[in-house]
Design a protein around this motif. Structure first.
Motif, PDB file in Angstrom:
ATOM      1  N   VAL A   1      44.268  50.209  32.464  1.00  0.00           N
ATOM      2  CA  VAL A   1      44.223  50.447  33.906  1.00  0.00           C
ATOM      3  C   VAL A   1      44.304  49.123  34.666  1.00  0.00           C
ATOM      4  N   VAL A   2      43.567  48.131  34.197  1.00  0.00           N
ATOM      5  CA  VAL A   2      43.591  46.803  34.828  1.00  0.00           C
ATOM      6  C   VAL A   2      44.999  46.222  34.790  1.00  0.00           C
ATOM      7  N   ALA A   3      45.697  46.393  33.672  1.00  0.00           N
ATOM      8  CA  ALA A   3      47.066  45.870  33.555  1.00  0.00           C
ATOM      9  C   ALA A   3      47.998  46.561  34.545  1.00  0.00           C
ATOM     10  N   VAL A   4      47.788  47.852  34.774  1.00  0.00           N
ATOM     11  CA  VAL A   4      48.587  48.587  35.762  1.00  0.00           C
ATOM     12  C   VAL A   4      48.340  48.014  37.163  1.00  0.00           C
ATOM     13  N   ILE A   5      47.072  47.782  37.491  1.00  0.00           N
ATOM     14  CA  ILE A   5      46.740  47.215  38.799  1.00  0.00           C
ATOM     15  C   ILE A   5      47.360  45.834  38.953  1.00  0.00           C
TER      16      ILE A   5
ATOM     17  N   GLN B   1      50.002  44.709  37.543  1.00  0.00           N
ATOM     18  CA  GLN B   1      51.448  44.829  37.737  1.00  0.00           C
ATOM     19  C   GLN B   1      51.770  45.173  39.182  1.00  0.00           C
ATOM     20  N   TRP B   2      50.922  45.991  39.795  1.00  0.00           N
ATOM     21  CA  TRP B   2      51.125  46.342  41.207  1.00  0.00           C
ATOM     22  C   TRP B   2      50.996  45.107  42.092  1.00  0.00           C
ATOM     23  N   PHE B   3      49.977  44.283  41.821  1.00  0.00           N
ATOM     24  CA  PHE B   3      49.823  43.059  42.598  1.00  0.00           C
ATOM     25  C   PHE B   3      51.035  42.147  42.412  1.00  0.00           C
ATOM     26  N   GLU B   4      51.514  42.033  41.168  1.00  0.00           N
ATOM     27  CA  GLU B   4      52.681  41.188  40.913  1.00  0.00           C
ATOM     28  C   GLU B   4      53.892  41.709  41.684  1.00  0.00           C
ATOM     29  N   ALA B   5      54.064  43.032  41.710  1.00  0.00           N
ATOM     30  CA  ALA B   5      55.179  43.616  42.462  1.00  0.00           C
ATOM     31  C   ALA B   5      55.013  43.363  43.954  1.00  0.00           C
ATOM     32  N   LEU B   6      53.783  43.462  44.434  1.00  0.00           N
ATOM     33  CA  LEU B   6      53.505  43.243  45.858  1.00  0.00           C
ATOM     34  C   LEU B   6      53.839  41.814  46.260  1.00  0.00           C
ATOM     35  N   PHE B   7      53.388  40.865  45.456  1.00  0.00           N
ATOM     36  CA  PHE B   7      53.651  39.459  45.775  1.00  0.00           C
ATOM     37  C   PHE B   7      55.100  39.082  45.489  1.00  0.00           C
ATOM     38  N   GLY B   8      55.779  39.919  44.705  1.00  0.00           N
ATOM     39  CA  GLY B   8      57.157  39.617  44.331  1.00  0.00           C
ATOM     40  C   GLY B   8      58.198  40.125  45.307  1.00  0.00           C
TER      41      GLY B   8
ATOM     42  N   LEU C   1      47.093  53.720  44.491  1.00  0.00           N
ATOM     43  CA  LEU C   1      46.471  54.360  45.648  1.00  0.00           C
ATOM     44  C   LEU C   1      45.258  55.177  45.214  1.00  0.00           C
ATOM     45  N   ALA C   2      45.405  55.905  44.109  1.00  0.00           N
ATOM     46  CA  ALA C   2      44.286  56.695  43.596  1.00  0.00           C
ATOM     47  C   ALA C   2      43.177  55.797  43.050  1.00  0.00           C
ATOM     48  N   LEU C   3      43.566  54.735  42.363  1.00  0.00           N
ATOM     49  CA  LEU C   3      42.576  53.822  41.795  1.00  0.00           C
ATOM     50  C   LEU C   3      41.737  53.165  42.879  1.00  0.00           C
ATOM     51  N   GLN C   4      42.336  52.901  44.038  1.00  0.00           N
ATOM     52  CA  GLN C   4      41.614  52.284  45.138  1.00  0.00           C
ATOM     53  C   GLN C   4      40.502  53.180  45.661  1.00  0.00           C
ATOM     54  N   GLN C   5      40.689  54.483  45.535  1.00  0.00           N
ATOM     55  CA  GLN C   5      39.797  55.430  46.194  1.00  0.00           C
ATOM     56  C   GLN C   5      38.794  56.098  45.260  1.00  0.00           C
ATOM     57  N   GLN C   6      39.127  56.241  43.984  1.00  0.00           N
ATOM     58  CA  GLN C   6      38.249  56.962  43.077  1.00  0.00           C
ATOM     59  C   GLN C   6      37.059  56.092  42.672  1.00  0.00           C
ATOM     60  N   PRO C   7      35.834  56.622  42.784  1.00  0.00           N
ATOM     61  CA  PRO C   7      34.641  55.816  42.455  1.00  0.00           C
ATOM     62  C   PRO C   7      34.688  55.241  41.042  1.00  0.00           C
ATOM     63  N   ALA C   8      35.253  55.992  40.093  1.00  0.00           N
ATOM     64  CA  ALA C   8      35.251  55.544  38.698  1.00  0.00           C
ATOM     65  C   ALA C   8      36.132  54.316  38.475  1.00  0.00           C
ATOM     66  N   THR C   9      37.133  54.112  39.337  1.00  0.00           N
ATOM     67  CA  THR C   9      38.079  53.017  39.123  1.00  0.00           C
ATOM     68  C   THR C   9      38.111  52.012  40.280  1.00  0.00           C
TER      69      THR C   9
ATOM     70  N   GLN D   1      37.824  44.228  41.271  1.00  0.00           N
ATOM     71  CA  GLN D   1      37.842  43.051  40.402  1.00  0.00           C
ATOM     72  C   GLN D   1      39.240  42.428  40.360  1.00  0.00           C
ATOM     73  N   ALA D   2      40.265  43.271  40.310  1.00  0.00           N
ATOM     74  CA  ALA D   2      41.639  42.756  40.323  1.00  0.00           C
ATOM     75  C   ALA D   2      41.930  42.056  41.641  1.00  0.00           C
ATOM     76  N   GLU D   3      41.431  42.617  42.718  1.00  0.00           N
ATOM     77  CA  GLU D   3      41.618  42.012  44.037  1.00  0.00           C
ATOM     78  C   GLU D   3      40.997  40.614  44.071  1.00  0.00           C
ATOM     79  N   ASP D   4      39.834  40.477  43.439  1.00  0.00           N
ATOM     80  CA  ASP D   4      39.188  39.166  43.372  1.00  0.00           C
ATOM     81  C   ASP D   4      40.037  38.184  42.565  1.00  0.00           C
ATOM     82  N   ARG D   5      40.616  38.658  41.470  1.00  0.00           N
ATOM     83  CA  ARG D   5      41.437  37.773  40.635  1.00  0.00           C
ATOM     84  C   ARG D   5      42.666  37.264  41.385  1.00  0.00           C
ATOM     85  N   HIS D   6      43.195  38.100  42.275  1.00  0.00           N
ATOM     86  CA  HIS D   6      44.408  37.744  43.013  1.00  0.00           C
ATOM     87  C   HIS D   6      44.086  37.251  44.429  1.00  0.00           C
ATOM     88  N   HIS D   7      42.835  36.860  44.644  1.00  0.00           N
ATOM     89  CA  HIS D   7      42.370  36.534  46.000  1.00  0.00           C
ATOM     90  C   HIS D   7      43.228  35.456  46.660  1.00  0.00           C
TER      91      HIS D   7
END
Length: 227
Positions: free
Chosen positions: A62-66, A68-75, A109-117, A123-129
């Motif tokens: 799941v972290v790797a998916v997130i 990849q999304w950040f990499e796509a966003l910055f890319g 989008l789902a990962l941002q909102q679901q309490p479990a994830t 944490q990923a947001e912190d890594r890409h701060h």
């Protein structure tokens, strides 16, 4: 003949990429909680043990998916030019990403909102701060050049509007008029009308325009029946 170290490295990268793409597609269809490693590896066509080898487990996947999304966003490529051209480039890049990378967008989008994830996303947001701050400042500089009274708020509201388009497209898919939404945003920011539509696939805009999730479900059912 034994493979070289470079061939082995490329094979590992290909296997990792195949698993990651299968995870994105499976998470988008079944949700993170409903998706199993067995389903992901079956879709990827690899042994289950390769998930642990490449990622370490489901949470790490799941972290790797997130990430990849950040990499796509910055890319998303930056458009050179004055503030208006750069702002138009941001809008177009976000709309294109919405149209072409929907499975990944839906998952995050789902990962941002679901309490479990949500914790994993935070944490990923912190890594890409640092990269996130740099990206935010580039957008705020655009609004400063445009003479905005509150560039920080303008950047946040632009991001919120684009994320709202993503959310609606995730729910309504091709019944949501992405090109019309793009042109509406151009008018919102008093940008020159775009000369050409974006190269997005989809049916012509329905008249009258009404968003209906049932159209997406019906289309998916027809596709399943055809299989």
């Amino acid at each position: 003949m034994a493979r070289s170290d470079e061939q082995n490295r490329l094979a590992r990268e290909r296997a990792r990429g195949v698993i990651l793409q299968a995870a994105i597609e499976t998470f988008a269809e079944r949700g993170v909680t409903g998706a199993s490693i067995a389903e992901i590896t079956q879709r990827a066509g690899v042994a289950q043990g390769l998930v642990n080898y490449h990622f370490g487990g489901k949470d790490q996947l799941v972290v790797a998916v997130i990430d990849q999304w950040f990499e796509a966003l910055f890319g998303i490529p930056e458009v050179p030019g004055d503030a208006d051209l750069r702002l138009a480039g941001i809008i177009d890049g976000a709309i294109m990403a919405t149209g072409y990378a929907l499975p990944l967008q839906k998952v995050v989008l789902a990962l941002q909102q679901q309490p479990a994830t949500h914790r994993l996303y935070a944490q990923a947001e912190d890594r890409h701060h640092e990269r996130a701050v740099a990206a935010e400042e580039k957008v705020r500089d655009i609004f400063r050049e445009r003479g905005a009274a509150d560039p920080e708020l303008e950047e946040i509201m632009l991001r919120g509007t684009l994320e709202g388009i993503l959310l609606k497209f995730a729910v309504y898919e091709e019944t949501f008029p992405l090109e019309d939404a793009r042109r509406w945003m151009y008018r919102l920011y008093a940008l020159p009308e775009p000369a050409q539509p974006l190269p997005l696939t989809g049916p012509a805009r329905a008249t009258p325009l009404r968003l209906r999730a049932s159209g997406v479900v019906t289309g998916a059912s027809k596709g399943a029946d055809a299989d």
